[in-house]
Design an enzyme around this catalytic site. Structure first.
Site, PDB file in Angstrom:
ATOM      1  N   ASP A 132     -20.267  29.300  38.918  1.00  0.00           N
ATOM      2  CA  ASP A 132     -20.330  27.903  38.491  1.00  0.00           C
ATOM      3  C   ASP A 132     -18.889  27.515  38.173  1.00  0.00           C
ATOM      4  O   ASP A 132     -17.994  28.359  38.088  1.00  0.00           O
ATOM      5  CB  ASP A 132     -21.271  27.742  37.289  1.00  0.00           C
ATOM      6  CG  ASP A 132     -21.685  26.291  37.067  1.00  0.00           C
ATOM      7  OD1 ASP A 132     -21.186  25.401  37.786  1.00  0.00           O
ATOM      8  OD2 ASP A 132     -22.514  26.036  36.165  1.00  0.00           O
ATOM      9  N   CYS A 188     -41.437  47.511  26.457  1.00  0.00           N
ATOM     10  CA  CYS A 188     -42.622  47.174  25.668  1.00  0.00           C
ATOM     11  C   CYS A 188     -43.617  48.323  25.591  1.00  0.00           C
ATOM     12  O   CYS A 188     -44.401  48.410  24.656  1.00  0.00           O
ATOM     13  CB  CYS A 188     -43.279  45.928  26.220  1.00  0.00           C
ATOM     14  SG  CYS A 188     -42.173  44.524  26.089  1.00  0.00           S
ATOM     15  N   CYS A 235     -43.637  46.182  30.619  1.00  0.00           N
ATOM     16  CA  CYS A 235     -42.322  46.690  31.032  1.00  0.00           C
ATOM     17  C   CYS A 235     -41.962  47.941  30.206  1.00  0.00           C
ATOM     18  O   CYS A 235     -42.559  48.184  29.162  1.00  0.00           O
ATOM     19  CB  CYS A 235     -41.257  45.599  30.907  1.00  0.00           C
ATOM     20  SG  CYS A 235     -40.515  45.460  29.280  1.00  0.00           S
ATOM     21  N   ASP A 290     -18.295  19.373  39.061  1.00  0.00           N
ATOM     22  CA  ASP A 290     -19.017  18.108  38.978  1.00  0.00           C
ATOM     23  C   ASP A 290     -18.848  17.499  37.583  1.00  0.00           C
ATOM     24  O   ASP A 290     -18.323  18.140  36.682  1.00  0.00           O
ATOM     25  CB  ASP A 290     -20.505  18.332  39.291  1.00  0.00           C
ATOM     26  CG  ASP A 290     -21.109  19.479  38.472  1.00  0.00           C
ATOM     27  OD1 ASP A 290     -20.335  20.329  37.987  1.00  0.00           O
ATOM     28  OD2 ASP A 290     -22.333  19.522  38.308  1.00  0.00           O
ATOM     29  N   CYS A 338     -46.943  42.988  27.150  1.00  0.00           N
ATOM     30  CA  CYS A 338     -46.153  43.193  28.361  1.00  0.00           C
ATOM     31  C   CYS A 338     -46.195  44.663  28.758  1.00  0.00           C
ATOM     32  O   CYS A 338     -46.391  45.535  27.911  1.00  0.00           O
ATOM     33  CB  CYS A 338     -44.722  42.746  28.085  1.00  0.00           C
ATOM     34  SG  CYS A 338     -43.553  43.178  29.378  1.00  0.00           S
TER      35      CYS A 338
HETATM   36  N1  GUN Z   1     -25.169  24.152  34.356  1.00  0.00           N
HETATM   37  C1  GUN Z   1     -26.207  23.454  33.834  1.00  0.00           C
HETATM   38  N2  GUN Z   1     -26.152  22.168  34.242  1.00  0.00           N
HETATM   39  C2  GUN Z   1     -25.076  22.060  35.040  1.00  0.00           C
HETATM   40  C3  GUN Z   1     -24.513  20.963  35.765  1.00  0.00           C
HETATM   41  O1  GUN Z   1     -25.006  19.839  35.746  1.00  0.00           O
HETATM   42  N3  GUN Z   1     -23.372  21.248  36.495  1.00  0.00           N
HETATM   43  C4  GUN Z   1     -22.817  22.496  36.539  1.00  0.00           C
HETATM   44  N4  GUN Z   1     -21.743  22.683  37.278  1.00  0.00           N
HETATM   45  N5  GUN Z   1     -23.346  23.524  35.846  1.00  0.00           N
HETATM   46  C5  GUN Z   1     -24.452  23.306  35.112  1.00  0.00           C
HETATM   47 ZN    ZN Z   2     -41.685  43.847  28.147  1.00  0.00          ZN
END
Ligand code: GUN
Ligand code: ZN
Length: 499
Positions: free
Chosen positions: A77, A269, A266, A112, A264
């Site tokens: 990201d 758990c 897993c 963004d 659960c």
């Molecule tokens: N992570 C959660 N929402 C967003 C978003 O709108 N843009 C970006 N780049 N990362 C995010």
């Molecule tokens: Zn679990």
């Protein structure tokens, strides 16, 4: 709209839908290698902006794969989310594009400007415009052919802006799209608005491109999101929740403090119980909770994939949306888009259609049957129409069977002409015999419309009354459209021929 996809990246193929656990480079609780071994993780996500802060030039020198010690697919990201959370970032859009281009993740994201859920329309418009401009600019700046790029859709709660954003960004050369801004909606359980956001984006994006739903990693809402056509999910929830002592399940969130038992299977758990975990050192407790949280989330992903293959995702969504009334509300909003969804729903499936509550009448199959009956159907030219309420499987003994067209009224579909009874899913449906109000309403309406459209084709119309409690409603529906309806009390005429 749920789909199984294959996404080919520079570091291997990925099956979607899938979950990307988020790796915080400054605080690694579980390494990507451990995640692959434990949960079969295919793709991880990290944040290029944070990588830049912690590693600077080192990351561009060695590449993101060496920084994370992982040779599988990695998505980054951009710091977009930090803009939303902290009001800005100390990097320009160009810098973060170049940085990712050199660091060479398998999937990178442009910087963004997230709309969020609070801004005025004017401000929201600006965020969409800025995001599109930056997306255009990024296409020019990109030079590494190994990197696939993700172009986020913004617009927040303004559906017209979301649509515009999706259309504009969809025209550009992007491999993947993300839907921005759901985080605040998810935190507050605002699923109705989430459904509007996702469906509006999907209606305006190129459908062949994978869609990532930012910040959606709770197993409770994965099925719904996949059903809306989302393919990729990132989960920071597994660790954020663990730090808070919160225990994820597909049926909702629990607090470790409140649990007497772990619901659960897993390893965490099975080998522990809540009391034991509560007395562990904090770090160990967090790690074990994080492991459990990832187990249930990946478990849900596998379940959803299997159900897509079986054609039973819808029924699963109905079940999952019982986890919280707000989720049910969101699902009911989705039913308002059945018209759109029906285009993607396979016409035949391997599975039986199980009626599982009132929302089943909103399924695409039901809508499709109704539509096709109205638009494509032509009744055979026979003088008599015989209407038979549901479940009476036996064909009534008619005096002139060759001159009679038999149709049954079978909820949730409504009118099913005899010649179509074996067509999927009409002959492959299981529903409880005791009808609920939604079934009665749709079936009655279906009969009313059928008679309105085709009633004139027959000289005589018979309705067999088999004393189901909804017969009155059917008779009323018939009487409102056709005159001289003949009611035949079935219990009186069984085994006798009808004149
Ligand atoms: N992570 C959660 N929402 C967003 C978003 O709108 N843009 C970006 N780049 N990362 C995010
Ligand atoms: Zn679990």
């Amino acid at each position: 709209m749920g789909r199984i996809g294959k996404l080919t990246t520079a570091h291997g193929k990925i099956t979607t839908p899938t979950l990307m656990p988020v790796i915080d480079p400054s605080d690694v609780i579980l390494t990507p290698i451990e995640m692959r071994r434990e949960f079969g993780t295919e793709l991880v996500m990290t944040n290029a902006y944070l990588i830049m802060k912690y590693f600077g030039e080192k990351a561009t020198k060695y590449g993101i794969h060496r920084i994370l010690g992982y040779d599988g697919p990695i998505m980054t990201d951009s710091g977009g989310y930090q803009i939303l959370r902290y009001g800005g970032v100390e990097v320009s859009p160009e810098e973060i594009i170049r940085y990712q281009d050199i660091m060479s993740p398998d999937i990178a994201t442009i910087l963004d400007t997230p709309t969020g859920v609070h801004p005025t329309k004017e401000r929201a418009k600006q965020t969409v415009q800025t995001t599109v401009e930056r997306a255009k600019q990024a296409v020019q700046l990109r030079s590494n052919p190994k990197v696939m790029w993700c172009g986020p859709v913004q617009g927040g709660l303004f559906n017209d802006l979301v649509a515009k954003s999706a259309r504009e960004i969809g025209k550009l050369d992007y491999h993947i799209h993300a839907i921005g801004g759901p985080v605040e909606l998810l935190e507050k359980y605002r699923y109705v608005e989430l459904v509007d956001l996702v469906i509006t984006a999907k209606q305006n994006l190129p459908l062949q491109r994978p869609v990532h739903l930012f910040g959606a990693g709770h197993p409770m809402m994965l099925a719904l999101s996949v059903a809306m056509g989302c393919d990729l999910f990132d989960s920071a929830a597994y660790i954020l929740y663990a730090r808070d002592g919160r225990y994820l399940t597909s049926e909702g969130t629990f607090h470790l403090a409140d649990l007497s038992y772990f619901p659960c299977e897993c390893p965490v758990c099975v080998e522990n119980f809540p009391q034991k975990l509560r007395h562990m050192p904090k770090e160990k407790q967090i790690k074990l909770l994080a492991i459990h949280n990832l187990h249930v989330t990946f478990g849900e992903i596998r379940r959803v994939r299997q159900l897509i293959i079986e054609g039973k995702l819808w029924e699963h969504v109905q079940l999952r949306c019982r986890a919280h009334p707000r989720l049910l509300e969101g699902f009911r909003r989705l039913l308002e888009y059945t018209n759109f969804i029906e285009r993607f729903d396979p016409v035949t499936k391997k599975s039986t259609f199980y009626y599982s509550g009132g929302e089943s009448v909103g399924r695409p199959e039901v809508l499709r049957h109704r539509r096709r009956l109205e638009n494509r159907y032509k009744p055979p030219s026979l003088p008599t129409l015989a209407i038979m309420p549901a479940f009476e499987r036996e064909r009534p003994k008619l005096s002139k069977p060759e001159r009679t067209h038999l149709v049954r009224v079978i909820p949730p579909f409504g009118v099913i002409p005899e010649e179509l009874e074996e067509i999927y899913p009409l002959g492959q449906t299981r529903a409880p015999k005791k009808l609920d109000p939604e079934q009665i309403k749709t079936a009655t309406e279906s009969l009313r419309r059928f008679l309105k459209l085709y009633g004139k084709c027959y000289k005589q119309i018979l309705l067999f009354n088999n004393e189901h409690h909804w017969s009155n409603s059917l008779i009323k529906a018939c009487n409102s459209v056709v005159e001289k309806l003949k009611i035949i009390e079935l219990y009186k005429i069984h085994h006798r021929k009808i004149k």
